[in-house]
Design a protein around this motif. Sequence first.
Motif, mmCIF file in Angstrom:
data_model
loop_
_atom_site.group_PDB
_atom_site.id
_atom_site.type_symbol
_atom_site.label_atom_id
_atom_site.label_comp_id
_atom_site.label_asym_id
_atom_site.label_seq_id
_atom_site.Cartn_x
_atom_site.Cartn_y
_atom_site.Cartn_z
ATOM 1 N N GLU A 30 57.687 89.395 -6.577
ATOM 2 C CA GLU A 30 57.028 88.195 -5.867
ATOM 3 C C GLU A 30 57.518 86.939 -6.859
ATOM 4 O OE1 GLU A 30 52.830 88.421 -5.311
ATOM 5 O OE2 GLU A 30 53.071 89.683 -3.661
ATOM 6 N N ILE A 31 57.993 85.813 -5.955
ATOM 7 C CA ILE A 31 57.929 84.574 -6.405
ATOM 8 C C ILE A 31 56.549 84.170 -7.292
ATOM 9 C CG2 ILE A 31 58.155 82.043 -5.977
ATOM 10 C CD1 ILE A 31 59.599 82.925 -3.372
ATOM 11 N N SER A 32 57.255 83.721 -8.534
ATOM 12 C CA SER A 32 55.844 83.231 -9.521
ATOM 13 C C SER A 32 55.560 81.847 -9.576
ATOM 14 C CB SER A 32 56.312 83.646 -10.959
ATOM 15 O OG SER A 32 57.502 82.910 -11.142
ATOM 16 N N ARG A 33 54.501 81.430 -9.837
ATOM 17 C CA ARG A 33 54.024 79.998 -10.292
ATOM 18 C C ARG A 33 54.838 79.511 -11.198
ATOM 19 N NH1 ARG A 33 47.725 78.329 -9.718
ATOM 20 N NH2 ARG A 33 47.356 79.563 -7.816
ATOM 21 N N GLU A 34 55.270 80.112 -12.245
ATOM 22 C CA GLU A 34 55.971 79.468 -13.119
ATOM 23 C C GLU A 34 57.472 79.328 -12.830
ATOM 24 O OE1 GLU A 34 54.391 82.363 -13.506
ATOM 25 O OE2 GLU A 34 52.615 81.707 -15.094
ATOM 26 N N ALA A 35 58.046 80.040 -11.932
ATOM 27 C CA ALA A 35 59.452 79.840 -11.224
ATOM 28 C C ALA A 35 59.287 78.494 -10.384
ATOM 29 C CB ALA A 35 59.763 80.907 -10.298
ATOM 30 N N VAL B 191 48.306 71.700 -8.558
ATOM 31 C CA VAL B 191 49.073 71.644 -7.477
ATOM 32 C C VAL B 191 48.947 72.639 -6.564
ATOM 33 C CG1 VAL B 191 50.937 72.593 -8.669
ATOM 34 C CG2 VAL B 191 51.429 70.931 -6.722
ATOM 35 N N PHE B 192 48.678 73.774 -6.561
ATOM 36 C CA PHE B 192 48.675 74.811 -5.937
ATOM 37 C C PHE B 192 47.417 74.822 -5.276
ATOM 38 C CE2 PHE B 192 51.410 76.419 -9.435
ATOM 39 C CZ PHE B 192 52.479 76.837 -8.609
ATOM 40 N N GLU B 193 46.124 74.308 -5.720
ATOM 41 C CA GLU B 193 45.012 73.962 -5.032
ATOM 42 C C GLU B 193 45.223 73.059 -3.976
ATOM 43 O OE1 GLU B 193 42.256 75.867 -5.099
ATOM 44 O OE2 GLU B 193 43.130 77.220 -6.758
ATOM 45 N N PHE B 194 46.099 71.805 -4.246
ATOM 46 C CA PHE B 194 46.246 70.794 -3.338
ATOM 47 C C PHE B 194 47.161 71.211 -2.106
ATOM 48 C CE2 PHE B 194 48.728 67.007 -2.163
ATOM 49 C CZ PHE B 194 47.786 66.281 -1.947
ATOM 50 N N ALA B 195 48.160 72.123 -2.586
ATOM 51 C CA ALA B 195 49.209 72.561 -1.534
ATOM 52 C C ALA B 195 48.179 73.607 -0.763
ATOM 53 C CB ALA B 195 50.364 73.376 -2.251
ATOM 54 N N LYS B 196 47.257 74.419 -0.933
ATOM 55 C CA LYS B 196 46.395 75.124 -0.048
ATOM 56 C C LYS B 196 45.876 74.173 1.173
ATOM 57 C CE LYS B 196 45.225 78.529 -3.381
ATOM 58 N NZ LYS B 196 44.065 79.271 -4.045
ATOM 59 N N TYR B 197 45.610 72.943 0.832
ATOM 60 C CA TYR B 197 44.883 72.197 1.953
ATOM 61 C C TYR B 197 46.066 71.977 3.072
ATOM 62 C CZ TYR B 197 40.930 70.857 -0.821
ATOM 63 O OH TYR B 197 39.734 71.215 -1.385
ATOM 64 N N PHE C 39 49.166 73.701 3.544
ATOM 65 C CA PHE C 39 49.642 74.733 4.155
ATOM 66 C C PHE C 39 48.539 75.635 4.704
ATOM 67 C CE2 PHE C 39 53.062 73.513 1.093
ATOM 68 C CZ PHE C 39 54.001 73.588 1.773
ATOM 69 N N LYS C 40 47.547 75.464 4.512
ATOM 70 C CA LYS C 40 46.419 76.203 5.266
ATOM 71 C C LYS C 40 46.315 77.577 4.928
ATOM 72 C CE LYS C 40 45.829 72.532 8.877
ATOM 73 N NZ LYS C 40 46.357 71.491 8.216
ATOM 74 N N GLU D 75 47.802 83.927 -2.108
ATOM 75 C CA GLU D 75 48.737 83.507 -3.130
ATOM 76 C C GLU D 75 50.182 83.683 -2.705
ATOM 77 O OE1 GLU D 75 49.811 82.103 -7.191
ATOM 78 O OE2 GLU D 75 48.199 82.174 -5.825
ATOM 79 N N ALA D 76 50.752 84.918 -2.350
ATOM 80 C CA ALA D 76 52.138 85.024 -2.122
ATOM 81 C C ALA D 76 52.621 84.323 -0.938
ATOM 82 C CB ALA D 76 52.287 86.813 -1.745
ATOM 83 N N ASP D 77 51.609 84.139 -0.001
ATOM 84 C CA ASP D 77 52.064 83.362 1.142
ATOM 85 C C ASP D 77 52.337 81.983 0.817
ATOM 86 O OD1 ASP D 77 52.505 82.900 4.040
ATOM 87 O OD2 ASP D 77 50.387 82.218 4.177
ATOM 88 N N LEU D 78 51.155 81.433 0.134
ATOM 89 C CA LEU D 78 51.184 79.968 -0.361
ATOM 90 C C LEU D 78 52.712 79.677 -1.098
ATOM 91 C CD1 LEU D 78 49.931 77.216 -0.671
ATOM 92 C CD2 LEU D 78 48.995 77.895 -2.895
ATOM 93 N N LEU D 79 52.972 80.434 -2.057
ATOM 94 C CA LEU D 79 54.358 80.367 -2.802
ATOM 95 C C LEU D 79 55.430 80.513 -1.993
ATOM 96 C CD1 LEU D 79 53.342 82.423 -6.193
ATOM 97 C CD2 LEU D 79 52.795 79.973 -5.565
ATOM 98 N N GLN D 80 55.379 81.295 -0.941
ATOM 99 C CA GLN D 80 56.701 81.506 -0.088
ATOM 100 C C GLN D 80 56.906 80.054 0.731
ATOM 101 O OE1 GLN D 80 59.144 83.566 -0.176
ATOM 102 N NE2 GLN D 80 60.099 82.285 1.528
ATOM 103 N N LYS D 81 55.657 79.795 1.120
ATOM 104 C CA LYS D 81 55.682 78.632 2.191
ATOM 105 C C LYS D 81 56.310 77.258 1.243
ATOM 106 C CE LYS D 81 52.517 79.726 5.502
ATOM 107 N NZ LYS D 81 51.254 79.430 6.365
ATOM 108 N N ILE D 82 55.756 77.110 0.159
ATOM 109 C CA ILE D 82 56.207 76.007 -0.781
ATOM 110 C C ILE D 82 57.651 76.436 -1.341
ATOM 111 C CG2 ILE D 82 56.022 75.094 -3.220
ATOM 112 C CD1 ILE D 82 53.015 75.866 -3.426
ATOM 113 N N ASN D 83 58.151 77.550 -1.336
ATOM 114 C CA ASN D 83 59.507 77.690 -1.675
ATOM 115 C C ASN D 83 60.487 77.171 -0.567
ATOM 116 O OD1 ASN D 83 61.925 79.087 -2.847
ATOM 117 N ND2 ASN D 83 61.465 81.016 -1.683
#
Length: 302
Positions: A2-7, A77-83, A85-86, A90-98
Amino acid sequence: MEISREAILDKTHYGLKIYAYVLRQYYPDTTVLSVKVRDCGITRNPFNGGKETLRIHIDGVIATHRDTELKTFNGDVFEFAKYHFKTIDEADLLQKINEAVHLNLEIKENDELEWLNEPDDTWYAYCSFFKAPVRNVFPAETLRLHQIFALITSDKYKRITEELRAITNVKEARKFKANRFDYVTLSGIFEKRGDKNLLKHSNLLTIDFDHLENLQELRTQLLNDEYFETEMLFISPSGDGLKWIIRIDVSEVSHSEYFTAVANYIKHNYNIEVDQSGKDVSRACFLPYDPTAFLHKRHQAL
């Protein structure tokens, strides 16, 4: 795999680009972030009615936020992004950001030997080394930070450092240092010492603290500074000052602008005026004897 937070953080400047992306969706015709060193000041919070209550800053290796009005609205920033991207997956959030920020990170099958094909992006800090006297402006060789550290902590400069500190006349001491001490340009490598002759910046900035009454106390504070990691720290040739070397990113901000920002940070947090000569990228740093000098472990392993 999976895409990582670090990446993601690696491709978004600690996550600031994610904050910028989300804020632009709500305020497309305004400047949403104004970055100054590690702080972005106050901006509008779309999740608090658009009020200017959102403070964003870089905390270590990740950008974080807090709302000056809503005490429970804080996180990374990931907590902020959840608001935006709804999603809380975790995997879904990272892919949507990507996809949204166009990071082009690929999801690949796990390969234990994949790291062998990755480019070596290790950061090496290269500096020019000059033989005394200081009027010699042509470098003798190029050194990395751990090699400079080895010179300082060895006995090579012990005798002349002791001789300098025994001189009570200020003018004589200055002349002695200029004529007898080897020096380096910690901010980069040069064809010839001079700002216009810079070949490559080292991404290092030197902050000088002179005539300190609380040298050891400040040394401890700098090593534990919450915003800047110390790459190297040593006592100046005079014995009553410190040389604090930190990492900067000159691809984002110029050397002189970064120096001004850090100097203001030091004034605000330590109530100390720093030597303004650090603004010059070709500034000479004389090499003293200091067996107690500090070097970050990332350089010790090189």
